[in-house]
Design a protein around this motif. Structure first.
Motif, mmCIF file in Angstrom:
data_model
loop_
_atom_site.group_PDB
_atom_site.id
_atom_site.type_symbol
_atom_site.label_atom_id
_atom_site.label_comp_id
_atom_site.label_asym_id
_atom_site.label_seq_id
_atom_site.Cartn_x
_atom_site.Cartn_y
_atom_site.Cartn_z
ATOM 1 N N LEU A 149 0.798 -1.222 0.000
ATOM 2 C CA LEU A 149 0.000 0.000 0.000
ATOM 3 C C LEU A 149 0.833 1.276 0.000
ATOM 4 O O LEU A 149 0.513 2.221 -0.736
ATOM 5 N N PRO A 150 1.925 1.373 0.779
ATOM 6 C CA PRO A 150 2.727 2.604 0.729
ATOM 7 C C PRO A 150 3.323 2.888 -0.650
ATOM 8 O O PRO A 150 3.477 4.048 -1.036
ATOM 9 N N THR A 151 3.632 1.842 -1.411
ATOM 10 C CA THR A 151 4.143 2.039 -2.770
ATOM 11 C C THR A 151 3.023 2.489 -3.700
ATOM 12 O O THR A 151 3.202 3.376 -4.532
ATOM 13 N N LEU A 152 1.863 1.884 -3.554
ATOM 14 C CA LEU A 152 0.718 2.242 -4.387
ATOM 15 C C LEU A 152 0.387 3.724 -4.268
ATOM 16 O O LEU A 152 0.093 4.393 -5.261
ATOM 17 N N THR A 153 0.446 4.246 -3.047
ATOM 18 C CA THR A 153 0.095 5.651 -2.824
ATOM 19 C C THR A 153 1.250 6.606 -3.080
ATOM 20 O O THR A 153 1.069 7.820 -3.032
ATOM 21 N N GLY A 154 2.439 6.070 -3.354
ATOM 22 C CA GLY A 154 3.590 6.932 -3.609
ATOM 23 C C GLY A 154 4.276 7.428 -2.359
ATOM 24 O O GLY A 154 5.223 8.218 -2.443
ATOM 25 N N GLN A 155 3.834 6.973 -1.191
ATOM 26 C CA GLN A 155 4.464 7.402 0.064
ATOM 27 C C GLN A 155 5.814 6.725 0.271
ATOM 28 O O GLN A 155 6.674 7.241 0.982
ATOM 29 N N GLU A 156 5.985 5.566 -0.338
ATOM 30 C CA GLU A 156 7.258 4.846 -0.268
ATOM 31 C C GLU A 156 7.782 4.642 -1.682
ATOM 32 O O GLU A 156 7.059 4.186 -2.563
ATOM 33 N N LYS A 157 9.019 5.000 -1.914
ATOM 34 C CA LYS A 157 9.627 4.795 -3.226
ATOM 35 C C LYS A 157 10.414 3.498 -3.189
ATOM 36 O O LYS A 157 11.470 3.410 -2.570
ATOM 37 N N ARG A 158 9.859 2.498 -3.823
ATOM 38 C CA ARG A 158 10.486 1.182 -3.835
ATOM 39 C C ARG A 158 10.292 0.539 -5.193
ATOM 40 O O ARG A 158 9.211 0.624 -5.783
ATOM 41 N N THR A 159 11.319 -0.112 -5.688
ATOM 42 C CA THR A 159 11.232 -0.844 -6.942
ATOM 43 C C THR A 159 10.955 -2.309 -6.637
ATOM 44 O O THR A 159 11.782 -2.993 -6.020
ATOM 45 N N TRP A 160 9.776 -2.756 -7.037
ATOM 46 C CA TRP A 160 9.379 -4.142 -6.804
ATOM 47 C C TRP A 160 9.656 -4.975 -8.051
ATOM 48 O O TRP A 160 9.389 -4.545 -9.170
ATOM 49 N N THR A 161 10.134 -6.195 -7.864
ATOM 50 C CA THR A 161 10.205 -7.142 -8.969
ATOM 51 C C THR A 161 8.916 -7.946 -9.011
ATOM 52 O O THR A 161 8.173 -8.027 -8.014
ATOM 53 N N ALA A 162 8.648 -8.556 -10.150
ATOM 54 C CA ALA A 162 7.450 -9.398 -10.260
ATOM 55 C C ALA A 162 7.524 -10.557 -9.273
ATOM 56 O O ALA A 162 6.503 -10.959 -8.690
ATOM 57 N N GLU A 164 8.894 -10.530 -6.323
ATOM 58 C CA GLU A 164 8.568 -10.018 -4.992
ATOM 59 C C GLU A 164 7.070 -9.802 -4.836
ATOM 60 O O GLU A 164 6.495 -10.057 -3.770
ATOM 61 N N LEU A 165 6.424 -9.327 -5.890
ATOM 62 C CA LEU A 165 4.983 -9.110 -5.829
ATOM 63 C C LEU A 165 4.232 -10.427 -5.714
ATOM 64 O O LEU A 165 3.242 -10.533 -4.978
ATOM 65 N N LEU A 166 4.685 -11.444 -6.429
ATOM 66 C CA LEU A 166 4.050 -12.759 -6.312
ATOM 67 C C LEU A 166 4.238 -13.328 -4.909
ATOM 68 O O LEU A 166 3.354 -14.021 -4.393
ATOM 69 N N ALA A 167 5.353 -13.004 -4.277
ATOM 70 C CA ALA A 167 5.632 -13.522 -2.943
ATOM 71 C C ALA A 167 4.691 -12.946 -1.887
ATOM 72 O O ALA A 167 4.447 -13.593 -0.855
ATOM 73 N N ILE A 168 4.148 -11.734 -2.133
ATOM 74 C CA ILE A 168 3.230 -11.144 -1.146
ATOM 75 C C ILE A 168 1.774 -11.258 -1.580
ATOM 76 O O ILE A 168 0.885 -10.725 -0.923
ATOM 77 N N THR A 169 1.535 -11.961 -2.679
ATOM 78 C CA THR A 169 0.155 -12.125 -3.167
ATOM 79 C C THR A 169 -0.628 -13.059 -2.251
ATOM 80 O O THR A 169 -0.222 -14.207 -2.034
ATOM 81 N N PRO A 170 -1.752 -12.596 -1.710
ATOM 82 C CA PRO A 170 -2.541 -13.456 -0.822
ATOM 83 C C PRO A 170 -3.460 -14.388 -1.606
ATOM 84 O O PRO A 170 -3.625 -14.255 -2.824
ATOM 85 N N GLN A 171 -4.059 -15.307 -0.910
ATOM 86 C CA GLN A 171 -5.099 -16.142 -1.500
ATOM 87 C C GLN A 171 -6.366 -15.317 -1.644
ATOM 88 O O GLN A 171 -6.564 -14.326 -0.948
ATOM 89 N N GLN A 172 -7.210 -15.692 -2.582
ATOM 90 C CA GLN A 172 -8.489 -14.994 -2.719
ATOM 91 C C GLN A 172 -9.283 -15.111 -1.419
ATOM 92 O O GLN A 172 -9.156 -16.077 -0.677
ATOM 93 N N ASP A 173 -10.088 -14.116 -1.165
ATOM 94 C CA ASP A 173 -10.940 -14.117 0.021
ATOM 95 C C ASP A 173 -12.386 -13.879 -0.409
ATOM 96 O O ASP A 173 -12.723 -12.781 -0.853
ATOM 97 N N PRO A 174 -13.279 -14.895 -0.321
ATOM 98 C CA PRO A 174 -13.013 -16.242 0.191
ATOM 99 C C PRO A 174 -12.173 -17.064 -0.788
ATOM 100 O O PRO A 174 -12.146 -16.770 -1.984
ATOM 101 N N PRO A 175 -11.510 -18.098 -0.296
ATOM 102 C CA PRO A 175 -10.635 -18.906 -1.158
ATOM 103 C C PRO A 175 -11.396 -19.538 -2.318
ATOM 104 O O PRO A 175 -12.573 -19.876 -2.192
ATOM 105 N N ALA A 176 -10.701 -19.680 -3.435
ATOM 106 C CA ALA A 176 -11.267 -20.360 -4.605
ATOM 107 C C ALA A 176 -10.191 -21.246 -5.219
ATOM 108 O O ALA A 176 -9.020 -20.861 -5.302
ATOM 109 N N ALA A 177 -10.594 -22.422 -5.645
ATOM 110 C CA ALA A 177 -9.654 -23.339 -6.282
ATOM 111 C C ALA A 177 -9.335 -22.857 -7.688
ATOM 112 O O ALA A 177 -10.147 -22.167 -8.323
ATOM 113 N N PRO A 178 -8.160 -23.181 -8.218
ATOM 114 C CA PRO A 178 -7.833 -22.805 -9.590
ATOM 115 C C PRO A 178 -8.909 -23.262 -10.572
ATOM 116 O O PRO A 178 -9.356 -24.411 -10.533
#
Length: 411
Positions: A149-162, A164-178
């Motif tokens: 969220l801080p990167t999305l709003t521009g409050q934090e300047k950080r370069t994310w790799t794809a 790294e983004l996949l590593a913080i991706t949560p499961q759907q809420d509610p969960p769903a199977a592929p």
């Protein structure tokens, strides 16, 4: 659509309109201008702040206009050929590149993600490339995670790799199977960008340039790597609501921390200039900068069959139900039911920029509405005025009466 759609499912500017607002088209049909220009100005004055509208009916010169509310002119005089962050419209290009590789038998739609990205995507053995393309993978989105969220709003300047983004991706809420259901997620296209690079041995930027941008002559389009636009080119100034307005817009169930705000200079009427917010993190999911004319050139080429063989075009247009998008979602392409008929295209949204760009199924006609705020058009009056403008642009594209001009609009 990274925000416009991804958050809309979870989630008044100054009047004083200047009737001499900048008009950038030439040779356009005066009746069409009279039809759309007042709606564009009303949208700008009701919360959209500034809009670019470009309609190509397949014959004659396209109609192209720009309208903005009065106070924004101190920052920039909006023009119809301004560069613009098209955000999640980028997904259609990424999907096109994947399907080109499918046609060459390099990538298979039924390939498990684990084949290409071992260990990077949760449930990778059960998720296919096709599920990533049509958002049925079961992956959640990283946009509103506390880490991002801080990167999305521009409050934090950080370069994310794809990765790294996949590593913080949560499961759907509610969960769903592929494969179980549609749920829009930018993580799907972060994974697809990595698959493209691994399958071809080329960078995504090179693939965009070599396969799409250069062949189509899209001279004002590039993949952003920072917050900069092209030197010597004019670009739209983007805005978002300040913290107080933003809190009223975002629903409580999102649990966005109190005081969340976009970084940037304060502007009148509770707005923030977000033009300098770096959104290069969106990459394969939304990193392209373009213009209305360039993007319509791409969509026209795609839907008219110039970029994909017939078999892959048919696959792209096979949609799963996606009511929250107004119809269905194919492979990187939205099917949208409007008051004047069904159109194909995509939407896009990032801090300061929102867009809806559509064509008819033949690719001969197109309509683009670019708006210089994303969250600002979530407020009810602004949303209604913006929708009226988009509907009018699409109806004009299709050569049909506006919804208010017809008692029984076609669908």
């Amino acid at each position: 659509m990274a925000l416009a759609t991804g958050l809309s499912t979870a989630l008044v500017a100054c009047s004083g309109a200047d009737t001499s607002a900048m008009k950038t088209s030439t040779g356009q049909d005066a009746s069409l201008d009279a039809r759309l220009a007042p709606l564009a100005q009303k949208a700008a004055d009701t919360g959209s702040l500034g809009v670019i509208v470009r309609v190509d009916r397949g014959t004659g010169r396209p109609l192209a206009i720009a309208r903005q509310t009065a106070w924004t002119k101190a920052d920039h005089h909006l023009a119809a050929n301004d560069q613009f962050r098209v955000a999640s419209n980028t997904k259609t290009v990424t999907a096109t590149l994947i399907l080109q590789q499918v046609a060459e038998h390099t990538i298979g739609l039924s390939d498990p993600v684990e084949k290409w990205l071992p260990g990077l995507v949760p449930h990778g053995p059960d998720i296919t490339v096709k599920m990533l393309l049509n958002h049925t993978s079961g992956l959640g989105d990283y946009l509103l995670t506390p880490q991002f969220l801080p990167t999305l709003t521009g409050q934090e300047k950080r370069t994310w790799t794809a990765e790294e983004l996949l590593a913080i991706t949560p499961q759907q809420d509610p969960p769903a199977a592929p494969g179980e259901k549609y749920s829009y997620s930018n993580a799907n296209y972060a994974a697809l960008g990595l698959i493209l690079e691994k399958a071809t041995g080329k960078s995504l930027a090179d693939l965009f340039e070599q396969k799409i941008i250069k062949p189509l002559g899209m001279k004002d389009t590039f993949l952003s790597t920072n917050a900069d636009f092209s030197p010597g080119k004019t670009h739209a100034t983007g805005y978002e609501p300040d913290a107080q307005r933003l809190r009223r817009i975002l629903p409580p169930e999102l649990h966005v921390p109190k005081g969340t705000a976009f970084a940037g200079p304060k502007r009148p009427h509770g707005n923030t200039d977000t033009t300098a917010v770096d959104s290069s993190w969106s990459w394969a999911a939304g990193g392209l900068v373009s213009t209305a004319a360039d993007w319509q050139r791409f969509q026209t080429a795609l839907l008219s069959g110039k970029l994909l063989p017939g078999a892959q075009m048919k696959q792209m247009l096979t949609a799963v139900p996606a009511p929250e998008e107004g119809g269905g979602y194919g492979l990187g392409l939205m099917e949208v039911n409007t008051p004047c008929g069904t159109v194909w295209g995509h939407t896009g949204g990032q801090p300061g920029y929102s867009s809806e760009i559509y064509t008819d199924k033949s690719g001969r006609r197109s309509a683009a509405v670019l708006t210089v705020t994303n969250f600002g058009i979530k407020e009810p009056k602004a949303a209604a005025a913006n929708k009226a403008l988009v509907d009018a642009a699409v109806c004009t594209m299709l050569g049909k009466p506006l919804p208010t001009e017809s008692a029984t609009p076609s669908r």
